[in-house]
Design a protein around this motif. Structure first.
Motif, mmCIF file in Angstrom:
data_model
loop_
_atom_site.group_PDB
_atom_site.id
_atom_site.type_symbol
_atom_site.label_atom_id
_atom_site.label_comp_id
_atom_site.label_asym_id
_atom_site.label_seq_id
_atom_site.Cartn_x
_atom_site.Cartn_y
_atom_site.Cartn_z
ATOM 1 N N ILE A 1 0.860 -1.190 0.000
ATOM 2 C CA ILE A 1 0.000 0.000 0.000
ATOM 3 C C ILE A 1 0.890 1.231 0.000
ATOM 4 O O ILE A 1 1.875 1.291 0.705
ATOM 5 C CB ILE A 1 -0.920 0.009 1.237
ATOM 6 C CG1 ILE A 1 -1.785 -1.271 1.244
ATOM 7 C CG2 ILE A 1 -1.796 1.243 1.266
ATOM 8 C CD1 ILE A 1 -2.570 -1.443 2.518
ATOM 9 N N SER A 3 2.222 4.920 0.794
ATOM 10 C CA SER A 3 2.158 5.756 1.992
ATOM 11 C C SER A 3 1.487 7.080 1.670
ATOM 12 O O SER A 3 1.219 7.415 0.524
ATOM 13 C CB SER A 3 3.580 6.015 2.493
ATOM 14 O OG SER A 3 4.253 6.868 1.598
ATOM 15 N N TYR A 491 9.611 -4.284 -2.564
ATOM 16 C CA TYR A 491 8.259 -3.731 -2.617
ATOM 17 C C TYR A 491 7.459 -4.393 -3.736
ATOM 18 O O TYR A 491 6.284 -4.763 -3.549
ATOM 19 C CB TYR A 491 8.345 -2.220 -2.812
ATOM 20 C CG TYR A 491 7.048 -1.546 -3.166
ATOM 21 C CD1 TYR A 491 5.994 -1.488 -2.251
ATOM 22 C CD2 TYR A 491 6.881 -0.941 -4.417
ATOM 23 C CE1 TYR A 491 4.806 -0.860 -2.576
ATOM 24 C CE2 TYR A 491 5.692 -0.313 -4.745
ATOM 25 C CZ TYR A 491 4.659 -0.276 -3.826
ATOM 26 O OH TYR A 491 3.484 0.339 -4.144
ATOM 27 N N ARG A 496 7.650 -5.581 1.188
ATOM 28 C CA ARG A 496 7.672 -4.265 1.829
ATOM 29 C C ARG A 496 6.363 -3.566 1.511
ATOM 30 O O ARG A 496 5.769 -3.795 0.450
ATOM 31 C CB ARG A 496 8.830 -3.403 1.308
ATOM 32 C CG ARG A 496 10.195 -3.760 1.832
ATOM 33 C CD ARG A 496 11.258 -2.884 1.153
ATOM 34 N NE ARG A 496 10.999 -1.452 1.305
ATOM 35 C CZ ARG A 496 11.445 -0.714 2.304
ATOM 36 N NH1 ARG A 496 12.196 -1.262 3.252
ATOM 37 N NH2 ARG A 496 11.176 0.578 2.360
ATOM 38 N N SER A 497 5.954 -2.684 2.397
ATOM 39 C CA SER A 497 4.700 -1.964 2.182
ATOM 40 C C SER A 497 4.881 -0.729 1.311
ATOM 41 O O SER A 497 3.892 -0.131 0.894
ATOM 42 C CB SER A 497 4.085 -1.556 3.522
ATOM 43 O OG SER A 497 4.965 -0.667 4.212
ATOM 44 N N ASN A 498 6.147 -0.358 1.052
ATOM 45 C CA ASN A 498 6.362 0.855 0.272
ATOM 46 C C ASN A 498 7.730 0.829 -0.381
ATOM 47 O O ASN A 498 8.568 -0.033 -0.089
ATOM 48 C CB ASN A 498 6.248 2.095 1.172
ATOM 49 C CG ASN A 498 5.644 3.271 0.416
ATOM 50 O OD1 ASN A 498 5.823 3.387 -0.787
ATOM 51 N ND2 ASN A 498 4.937 4.125 1.125
#
Length: 520
Positions: A1, A3, A491, A496-498
């Motif tokens: 997702i 940021s 990512y 990783r989220s970002n």
């Protein structure tokens, strides 16, 4: 997702639903993956029907004059394999040359000092040990016929633009595909064969230009012999599948693997079982000029008009340079002043000193300026000035393959040395389209230092010498070269989220620069 910092830049969020409502669970390798693999619609799936996202890197070297993957003077192949796994990748692309397979030479001891036995080892002996080390970690392996003669890649003068040359006919290429498929068919983690790297124009002594199906029209006015990559890729795929029916065959696209238009696939469909085929474009920042043209050509039906392609070539070869020089605000003002001067010179009597010379110089300048403006106005090139343009150009050139569910798309090569605007756009595109990939390249060097002593660096000068600036590792094969880049790739893997802080910071800077230009 994404940021909040990305959202503030106007980047649309990418939502990844990992729940019971997902059509596929994504396997990233390891015990949960059940080979063999096959294609299902736009995805690669395993024997259980679970989606497998191929997140790979290339371990280069075996295609060069050293004839072995890099790093083996410093690290055991098991150490490098473990490091690749720890970085988050689930597969490795291994390039090789047709020449190395056919000749199978004994390699220099100095290039493989970390092997248990470094004396008398052939190309295939070393390849076996590298493949064994990778697959012991349950890393998937994709073999890649990278070039014909051993050396660096890729240009139109390297003798490897097509799948044959005067020294190694097509039968040698097919023999390498058939032989490696037979050699590794009992290793379930050798999952596929990238049958040929970057088909492209090739010269000398005889120019060849790869096309898809239709060899009736010469785009370069007879200076190249057209060769049918579709038919050759079908023969290459058959060679693999004869020996290993469960393998994936990875098919690269046209012109350095930049594009394959929808109309080409419709008019000349690929006659290989669909569940075996993965399509593989390549992406580099210097491909963008070409992609500007393929975007237009693929949208309108492409090469049906000789004038269309000739105008594109004229603009690419001549017009782009003229545009850089002449179609700038200062030069436009100069052109206006020159026009006024020309009228004045023609009006003034013959007594003006150097009148004829001045008139000649002004006329020549205005003619060249007019040519630049004409080529710009009539060119089929489309400028890529925003992410939307970037995404549309890639969808037209190759993204349609997965969007139309013709088959899976695996970006077989891409790389960058810093978080440029191009990199930012590519990261967003790969995330939004959920594209499989193989990053070029793991290695921090193109050849070991000792190779210079033996002269095994013959064609490296034109590509920047020893150092590989896109490499994920330094030349010690243990230190990360660009940690931010690995974080960006993680990512894309979903680990990783970002994106990395460095890339996010660069995104903010790019957006600020664009805002300033809009205000001006």
């Amino acid at each position: 997702i994404f940021s909040e910092s990305m959202a503030s830049l106007g980047v649309w969020p990418v939502l990844c639903f990992v729940s019971a409502t997902c059509f596929f669970h994504v396997a990233l390798g390891g015990p949960g993956l059940t080979p063999p693999l096959h294609a299902k619609g736009r995805y690669v799936v395993d024997a259980a029907g679970t989606r497998v996202k191929l997140t790979c890197t290339a371990w280069a070297g075996a295609h060069t004059m050293t004839k072995v993957p890099g790093g083996l003077p410093l690290r055991k192949p098991e150490e490098i394999a473990a490091l690749i796994l720890s970085m988050g990748f689930n597969c490795v692309r291994l390039p090789y040359s047709t020449e190395a397979y056919i000749r199978n030479p004994v390699v220099r001891t100095e290039y493989i000092t970390q092997l248990p036995n470094s004396t008398g080892q052939t190309f295939l002996d070393v390849l076996d040990q590298v493949v064994a080390a990778l697959t012991a970690q349950k890393l998937m392996v994709i073999m890649n016929n990278h070039n014909t003669g051993w050396g660096w890649c890729c240009g139109i003068f390297d003798g490897s633009g097509v799948w044959f040359n005067k020294d190694f006919p097509e039968t040698s290429w097919l023999e390498s595909l058939r032989g490696l498929s037979r050699r590794y068919r009992n290793n379930p983690w050798v999952v596929g064969y990238d049958i040929r790297n970057e088909p492209r124009p090739s010269t000398p002594p005889i120019g060849h230009y790869p096309v898809w199906g239709d060899t009736r029209f010469s785009p370069l006015l007879g200076t190249f012999e057209l060769v049918d990559w579709r038919a050759a890729a079908e023969r290459g795929s058959a060679a693999v599948l004869e020996e290993d029916p469960s393998a994936l065959v990875i098919v690269e696209l046209l012109h350095f693997s930049q594009y394959l238009c929808p109309y080409q696939l419709q008019q000349y469909p690929f006659r290989v079982p669909k569940d075996r085929v993965v399509w593989s474009p390549h992406e580099f920042v210097w491909f963008s000029d070409g992609t500007m043209y393929w975007w237009y050509a693929c949208d309108v039906g492409g090469f049906s008009s000789r004038n269309l392609l000739v105008s594109a070539l004229a603009y690419a070869v001549l017009g782009k340079e003229l545009e850089k020089i002449f179609l700038t605000l200062p030069m436009i003002l100069v052109a206006g002043a020159a026009s006024v001067c020309l009228v004045a010179f023609l009006s003034i009597g013959r007594r003006l000193p150097y009148r004829r010379l001045l008139i000649t110089l002004v006329v020549v300048f205005l003619l060249v300026f007019s040519l630049a403006a004409y080529l710009k106005a009539t060119s089929p090139m489309r400028d890529i000035e925003s992410y939307d343009d970037f995404a549309k150009s890639r969808d037209a050139a190759y993204g349609h393959i997965l969007l139309n569910e013709t088959g899976p798309v695996w970006i077989g090569e891409f790389g960058e040395a810093w978080p440029s605007e191009y990199w930012i756009w590519l990261m967003r595109y790969l995330k939004e389209r959920d594209v499989d990939f193989s990053y070029w390249v793991l290695d921090g060097e193109r050849f070991p230092e000792i190779a210079e002593k033996f002269g095994d660096v013959a064609n490296m000068a034109g590509v920047g010498g020893r150092w590989e600036f896109y490499g994920l590792l330094m030349s010690d094969y243990k230190t990360y070269h660009h940690p931010w880049k690995l974080q960006d790739l993680q990512y894309l893997m979903g680990k990783r989220s970002n994106l990395s802080d460095e890339t996010l910071q660069r995104m903010a800077e790019v957006e600020a620069e664009r805002s300033e230009r809009r205000e001006l």
